[in-house]
Design a protein around this motif. Structure first.
Motif, PDB file in Angstrom:
ATOM      1  N   ILE A 127       0.892  -0.764  -0.337  1.00 43.80           N
ATOM      2  CA  ILE A 127      -0.317   0.184  -0.017  1.00 43.80           C
ATOM      3  C   ILE A 127       0.654   1.141  -0.147  1.00 43.80           C
ATOM      4  O   ILE A 127       1.887   1.526   0.304  1.00 43.80           O
ATOM      5  CB  ILE A 127      -1.325  -0.347   1.704  1.00 43.80           C
ATOM      6  CG1 ILE A 127      -2.070  -1.143   1.315  1.00 43.80           C
ATOM      7  CG2 ILE A 127      -1.556   1.179   1.034  1.00 43.80           C
ATOM      8  CD1 ILE A 127      -2.958  -0.929   2.735  1.00 43.80           C
ATOM      9  N   SER A 129       0.865   5.497  -1.271  1.00 45.65           N
ATOM     10  CA  SER A 129       0.563   6.931  -0.844  1.00 45.65           C
ATOM     11  C   SER A 129      -0.664   7.012  -2.004  1.00 45.65           C
ATOM     12  O   SER A 129      -1.446   8.670  -1.691  1.00 45.65           O
ATOM     13  CB  SER A 129       1.470   8.064  -0.797  1.00 45.65           C
ATOM     14  OG  SER A 129       1.896   8.376  -1.812  1.00 45.65           O
ATOM     15  N   ALA A 132      -2.325   0.647  -4.747  1.00 45.37           N
ATOM     16  CA  ALA A 132      -1.734  -0.186  -3.764  1.00 45.37           C
ATOM     17  C   ALA A 132      -1.440  -1.333  -4.668  1.00 45.37           C
ATOM     18  O   ALA A 132      -1.999  -1.657  -5.996  1.00 45.37           O
ATOM     19  CB  ALA A 132      -2.852  -0.318  -2.176  1.00 45.37           C
ATOM     20  N   ILE A 167      -3.526   7.828  -0.292  1.00 49.03           N
ATOM     21  CA  ILE A 167      -3.884   7.344   0.748  1.00 49.03           C
ATOM     22  C   ILE A 167      -3.499   7.311   1.752  1.00 49.03           C
ATOM     23  O   ILE A 167      -2.329   7.086   2.180  1.00 49.03           O
ATOM     24  CB  ILE A 167      -4.016   5.868  -0.151  1.00 49.03           C
ATOM     25  CG1 ILE A 167      -4.043   4.955  -1.369  1.00 49.03           C
ATOM     26  CG2 ILE A 167      -4.186   3.888   1.209  1.00 49.03           C
ATOM     27  CD1 ILE A 167      -3.863   3.767  -1.894  1.00 49.03           C
ATOM     28  N   GLU A 168      -4.678   7.823   2.755  1.00 51.77           N
ATOM     29  CA  GLU A 168      -4.240   7.951   3.653  1.00 51.77           C
ATOM     30  C   GLU A 168      -5.126   8.265   4.866  1.00 51.77           C
ATOM     31  O   GLU A 168      -6.508   7.826   4.586  1.00 51.77           O
ATOM     32  CB  GLU A 168      -3.761  10.009   3.554  1.00 51.77           C
ATOM     33  CG  GLU A 168      -4.344  10.698   2.725  1.00 51.77           C
ATOM     34  CD  GLU A 168      -4.036  12.145   2.855  1.00 51.77           C
ATOM     35  OE1 GLU A 168      -3.754  12.203   3.211  1.00 51.77           O
ATOM     36  OE2 GLU A 168      -4.883  12.829   2.745  1.00 51.77           O
ATOM     37  N   LYS A 172      -6.428   4.727   4.205  1.00 54.77           N
ATOM     38  CA  LYS A 172      -4.957   3.887   4.505  1.00 54.77           C
ATOM     39  C   LYS A 172      -5.085   2.102   5.233  1.00 54.77           C
ATOM     40  O   LYS A 172      -4.763   1.773   5.681  1.00 54.77           O
ATOM     41  CB  LYS A 172      -4.328   4.728   5.072  1.00 54.77           C
ATOM     42  CG  LYS A 172      -3.025   3.990   4.584  1.00 54.77           C
ATOM     43  CD  LYS A 172      -1.592   4.411   5.443  1.00 54.77           C
ATOM     44  CE  LYS A 172      -0.412   4.110   5.250  1.00 54.77           C
ATOM     45  NZ  LYS A 172       0.695   4.741   4.926  1.00 54.77           N
ATOM     46  N   GLU A 173      -6.055   3.065   6.235  1.00 57.42           N
ATOM     47  CA  GLU A 173      -5.763   1.791   7.745  1.00 57.42           C
ATOM     48  C   GLU A 173      -7.136   1.129   7.280  1.00 57.42           C
ATOM     49  O   GLU A 173      -6.632  -0.366   7.619  1.00 57.42           O
ATOM     50  CB  GLU A 173      -6.767   3.187   8.932  1.00 57.42           C
ATOM     51  CG  GLU A 173      -5.892   4.068  10.254  1.00 57.42           C
ATOM     52  CD  GLU A 173      -6.411   4.709  11.318  1.00 57.42           C
ATOM     53  OE1 GLU A 173      -7.449   4.405  11.498  1.00 57.42           O
ATOM     54  OE2 GLU A 173      -6.174   5.554  11.129  1.00 57.42           O
ATOM     55  N   GLU A 176      -4.789  -0.804   5.128  1.00 60.82           N
ATOM     56  CA  GLU A 176      -3.817  -2.141   5.826  1.00 60.82           C
ATOM     57  C   GLU A 176      -4.373  -2.805   6.284  1.00 60.82           C
ATOM     58  O   GLU A 176      -3.509  -4.528   7.344  1.00 60.82           O
ATOM     59  CB  GLU A 176      -3.212  -1.184   6.446  1.00 60.82           C
ATOM     60  CG  GLU A 176      -1.975   0.081   6.056  1.00 60.82           C
ATOM     61  CD  GLU A 176      -1.509   1.556   6.920  1.00 60.82           C
ATOM     62  OE1 GLU A 176      -2.316   1.129   8.353  1.00 60.82           O
ATOM     63  OE2 GLU A 176      -0.397   1.442   6.747  1.00 60.82           O
TER      64      GLU A 176
END
Length: 181
Positions: A127, A129, A132, A167-168, A172-173, A176
């Motif tokens: 993954i 920024s 992915a 992706i933040e 992102k969480e 992830e």
């Protein structure tokens, strides 16, 4: 409509049977793993999502093996099954985001033929920024024979702006949570 044989995930007490989905004229038997309420995901940590596809005559080319373009369809079906089972289809719709494939790197390793059942393992591998990567491996079910493997790079497209979303934060969480250790 045919049905798949019920199965349990290794180490799981899940009693849910496999389901049969008919999408794009491909018979899909995807596992429905137990719900992980802590993450919102519906698969066990460190386990790839598995999807089975029965090879049919219409998947074959003149050489009587699965045509190379069909493998891309099989991989896409397995990704959709993964997204549906994880709850991510609804999650991304709520955020007005779409997964857009920007690169596929596929290796063809062995010819699959009519009547075989293929098992596709799907899992996130990276993954970044803005993008992915999902790694997928197609095997002949019940064997170690790898038919094909691929790395699929995608971006999360903001459907309002038509641009790739960063992706933040929460996004992102969420992604992830799919990564394997």
């Amino acid at each position: 409509m045919s049905r798949c044989t019920p199965t349990l995930l290794p180490g799981s007490e899940c009693q849910l049977p496999l389901t049969t989905l008919w999408l794009s004229s491909v018979a899909i038997c995807g596992t429905i793993p137990p719900n992980n309420s802590a993450t919102g995901l519906t698969r066990e940590s460190n386990m790839p999502h598995l999807t089975q596809i029965k090879v049919r005559g219409y998947h074959l080319d003149i050489y009587q093996h699965v045509n190379n373009a069909r493998y891309l369809e099989f991989l896409e079906e397995a990704r959709w099954s993964y997204l549906e089972d994880s709850g991510d289809v609804a999650y991304f719709e709520q955020l007005n985001l779409a997964w857009v494939i920007v690169n596929i790197n596929i290796n063809y390793r062995f010819a699959a033929t009519n009547g075989q059942t293929l098992e596709i393992a799907t899992q996130f591998s990276q993954i970044g920024s803005k993008s992915a990567v999902i790694h997928q491996v197609i095997k002949i079910q019940g064997t170690d024979t790898v038919v094909a493997d691929a790395d699929i790079t995608f971006v999360c497209l903001n459907r309002s702006t038509g641009k790739a979303a960063l992706i933040e934060g929460a996004l992102k969480e969420r992604l992830e949570q799919h990564l394997n250790d």
